[in-house]
Design a protein around this motif. Structure first.
Motif, short mmCIF file in Angstrom:
data_model
loop_
_atom_site.label_atom_id
_atom_site.label_comp_id
_atom_site.label_asym_id
_atom_site.label_seq_id
_atom_site.Cartn_x
_atom_site.Cartn_y
_atom_site.Cartn_z
N ALA A 36 10.04 -128.91 3.42
CA ALA A 36 10.83 -127.75 3.84
C ALA A 36 10.04 -126.44 3.79
O ALA A 36 10.21 -125.58 4.67
CB ALA A 36 12.07 -127.63 2.95
N GLU A 37 9.17 -126.29 2.79
CA GLU A 37 8.56 -124.98 2.55
C GLU A 37 7.04 -124.98 2.56
O GLU A 37 6.44 -123.91 2.61
CB GLU A 37 9.05 -124.42 1.20
N GLY A 38 6.42 -126.14 2.49
CA GLY A 38 4.97 -126.19 2.53
C GLY A 38 4.34 -126.18 1.15
O GLY A 38 4.98 -125.87 0.14
N LEU A 39 3.06 -126.51 1.12
CA LEU A 39 2.32 -126.67 -0.12
C LEU A 39 2.22 -125.37 -0.91
O LEU A 39 2.31 -125.36 -2.14
CB LEU A 39 0.91 -127.21 0.20
N GLU A 40 2.04 -124.26 -0.20
CA GLU A 40 1.82 -122.99 -0.87
C GLU A 40 3.04 -122.54 -1.66
O GLU A 40 2.92 -121.79 -2.64
CB GLU A 40 1.44 -121.89 0.15
N SER A 41 4.23 -122.98 -1.24
CA SER A 41 5.46 -122.51 -1.87
C SER A 41 5.94 -123.41 -3.01
O SER A 41 6.91 -123.07 -3.70
CB SER A 41 6.58 -122.40 -0.82
N LEU A 42 5.28 -124.54 -3.21
CA LEU A 42 5.76 -125.47 -4.22
C LEU A 42 5.50 -124.93 -5.63
O LEU A 42 4.42 -124.42 -5.92
CB LEU A 42 5.05 -126.82 -4.07
N SER A 43 6.48 -125.04 -6.49
CA SER A 43 6.32 -124.65 -7.89
C SER A 43 7.18 -125.55 -8.76
O SER A 43 8.17 -126.12 -8.30
CB SER A 43 6.72 -123.19 -8.09
N MET A 44 6.78 -125.67 -10.01
CA MET A 44 7.56 -126.46 -10.96
C MET A 44 8.95 -125.83 -11.15
O MET A 44 9.94 -126.54 -11.34
CB MET A 44 6.82 -126.56 -12.29
N ARG A 45 9.02 -124.52 -11.08
CA ARG A 45 10.30 -123.84 -11.24
C ARG A 45 11.27 -124.24 -10.13
O ARG A 45 12.43 -124.55 -10.38
CB ARG A 45 10.09 -122.32 -11.23
N LYS A 46 10.77 -124.29 -8.88
CA LYS A 46 11.63 -124.66 -7.76
C LYS A 46 12.07 -126.12 -7.87
O LYS A 46 13.22 -126.45 -7.53
CB LYS A 46 10.90 -124.43 -6.43
N ILE A 47 11.18 -126.98 -8.32
CA ILE A 47 11.55 -128.38 -8.47
C ILE A 47 12.62 -128.52 -9.55
O ILE A 47 13.61 -129.24 -9.38
CB ILE A 47 10.32 -129.23 -8.82
N GLY A 48 12.42 -127.81 -10.66
CA GLY A 48 13.42 -127.84 -11.73
C GLY A 48 14.77 -127.36 -11.25
O GLY A 48 15.81 -127.97 -11.56
N ALA A 49 14.78 -126.29 -10.46
CA ALA A 49 16.05 -125.75 -9.95
C ALA A 49 16.72 -126.75 -9.02
O ALA A 49 17.95 -126.92 -9.03
CB ALA A 49 15.79 -124.43 -9.23
N LYS A 50 15.93 -127.44 -8.21
CA LYS A 50 16.49 -128.42 -7.27
C LYS A 50 17.14 -129.58 -8.02
O LYS A 50 18.12 -130.18 -7.56
CB LYS A 50 15.39 -128.93 -6.34
N LEU A 51 16.60 -129.89 -9.19
CA LEU A 51 17.10 -131.02 -9.98
C LEU A 51 18.08 -130.57 -11.07
O LEU A 51 18.50 -131.39 -11.89
CB LEU A 51 15.93 -131.76 -10.63
N ASP A 52 18.41 -129.25 -11.06
CA ASP A 52 19.27 -128.69 -12.11
C ASP A 52 18.70 -128.98 -13.49
O ASP A 52 19.40 -129.38 -14.43
CB ASP A 52 20.70 -129.27 -12.01
N ALA A 53 17.39 -128.79 -13.59
CA ALA A 53 16.69 -129.01 -14.86
C ALA A 53 15.72 -127.85 -15.08
O ALA A 53 15.23 -127.24 -14.12
CB ALA A 53 15.93 -130.33 -14.85
N GLY A 54 15.44 -127.56 -16.31
CA GLY A 54 14.47 -126.52 -16.60
C GLY A 54 13.06 -126.98 -16.24
O GLY A 54 12.74 -128.17 -16.36
N ALA A 55 12.24 -126.05 -15.81
CA ALA A 55 10.87 -126.40 -15.44
C ALA A 55 10.13 -127.05 -16.60
O ALA A 55 9.31 -127.97 -16.41
CB ALA A 55 10.12 -125.16 -14.96
N THR A 56 10.44 -126.61 -17.84
CA THR A 56 9.73 -127.17 -18.99
C THR A 56 10.03 -128.66 -19.17
O THR A 56 9.18 -129.40 -19.68
CB THR A 56 10.12 -126.42 -20.27
N SER A 57 11.22 -129.10 -18.74
CA SER A 57 11.56 -130.52 -18.90
C SER A 57 10.70 -131.41 -18.00
O SER A 57 10.51 -132.60 -18.27
CB SER A 57 13.04 -130.76 -18.62
N LEU A 58 10.16 -130.83 -16.93
CA LEU A 58 9.31 -131.61 -16.02
C LEU A 58 7.98 -131.98 -16.67
O LEU A 58 7.38 -132.99 -16.33
CB LEU A 58 9.04 -130.83 -14.74
N TYR A 59 7.55 -131.13 -17.61
CA TYR A 59 6.24 -131.34 -18.21
C TYR A 59 6.21 -132.54 -19.17
O TYR A 59 5.13 -132.92 -19.63
CB TYR A 59 5.79 -130.07 -18.93
N TRP A 60 7.36 -133.11 -19.47
CA TRP A 60 7.36 -134.37 -20.22
C TRP A 60 6.72 -135.48 -19.39
O TRP A 60 6.07 -136.39 -19.90
CB TRP A 60 8.80 -134.75 -20.59
N TYR A 61 6.90 -135.38 -18.05
CA TYR A 61 6.43 -136.42 -17.13
C TYR A 61 5.10 -136.09 -16.49
O TYR A 61 4.30 -136.99 -16.19
CB TYR A 61 7.47 -136.64 -16.03
#
Length: 240
Positions: A36-61
């Motif tokens: 949808a947005e391209g490589l330059e726009s990708l961030s852990m924060r956006k992924i966390g928001a999309k999953l209704d999870a905090g960005a810090t929770s992604l760093y477990w994986y």
């Protein structure tokens, strides 16, 4: 200073936590955001928001964004299908690979930027590489020629698609007005009337048809050249 080689594939994946968030959820969300947005726009924060999870929770994986992109790149390789049966003729396998690789790159343009930037050592990449290796071996290639031939086909597809991606990123559409191109040529290439006449006479009026014809022509020439290298062909044998 040379960057030290590291990879997500060198460590064991972490087990899911009780929260229900899983690695495949993270990868899927990243792919959707990249599309949808391209490589330059990708961030852990956006992924966390999309999953209704905090960005810090992604760093477990995933330890960082680069590790996530390695998972995403392997997801990309899983989208490139080839005939699974070893009975399929080698040219059929490679032709199917080339067309499906082209389609995957066009659908997920970020893939072209990640190939070569990150190691392709995940399970999908290795499975695809081995399937292609078996096709080349069945054809008669031996030794390093197996991988040189495979790299040549892959480079051809990337060489065709990457300029398309760049053009689309700049102009938004591959369907260039042929009459406009001719008009520009008459202004800028007036010293080359035969070239202008050739363009008028031989180029298809449909841009999509022109691209398809060019891809077909190049791929056929490439496969013919590889076949020429095989034992029984009129060229040198692989490995010589």
């Amino acid at each position: 200073m040379t960057k030290q080689f590291d990879s997500v594939w060198l460590r064991e994946p972490r087990q899911p936590k009780a929260s229900g968030l899983r690695l495949d959820h993270i990868i899927g969300a990243a792919v959707e955001l990249l599309d949808a947005e391209g490589l330059e726009s990708l961030s852990m924060r956006k992924i966390g928001a999309k999953l209704d999870a905090g960005a810090t929770s992604l760093y477990w994986y995933v330890a960082n964004k680069d590790e996530l992109l390695e998972w995403v790149l392997d997801e990309f390789w899983g989208m490139v299908e080839v005939p699974e049966s070893d009975d399929a003729p080698w040219r059929e396998v490679l032709t199917t690979f080339a067309y499906n690789f082209q389609a995957a790159l066009r659908a997920h343009t970020w893939g072209a930027a990640l190939i070569g930037q990150l190691p392709s050592m995940g399970p999908n990449a290795l499975q695809l590489t081995d399937r292609l290796r078996r096709a080349y071996v069945r054809a008669g290639f031996r030794g390093v020629d197996i991988y040189l031939a495979s790299g040549t086909v892959m480079s051809y597809v990337l060489g065709v698609v990457i300029p398309e991606i760049a053009w689309t990123k700049t102009y938004g559409d591959l369907n260039v007005d042929r009459d406009k191109i001719i008009e520009m040529m008459e202004t800028t290439a007036a010293d080359y009337p035969e070239m202008i006449a050739d363009y008028r006479a031989v180029t298809p009026t449909n841009p999509a048809a022109a691209r398809a014809m060019a891809f077909d022509f190049g791929l056929l020439c490439l496969l013919d050249g590889l076949e020429h290298r095989l034992p029984g062909g009129s060229g040198e044998h692989p490995g010589e």
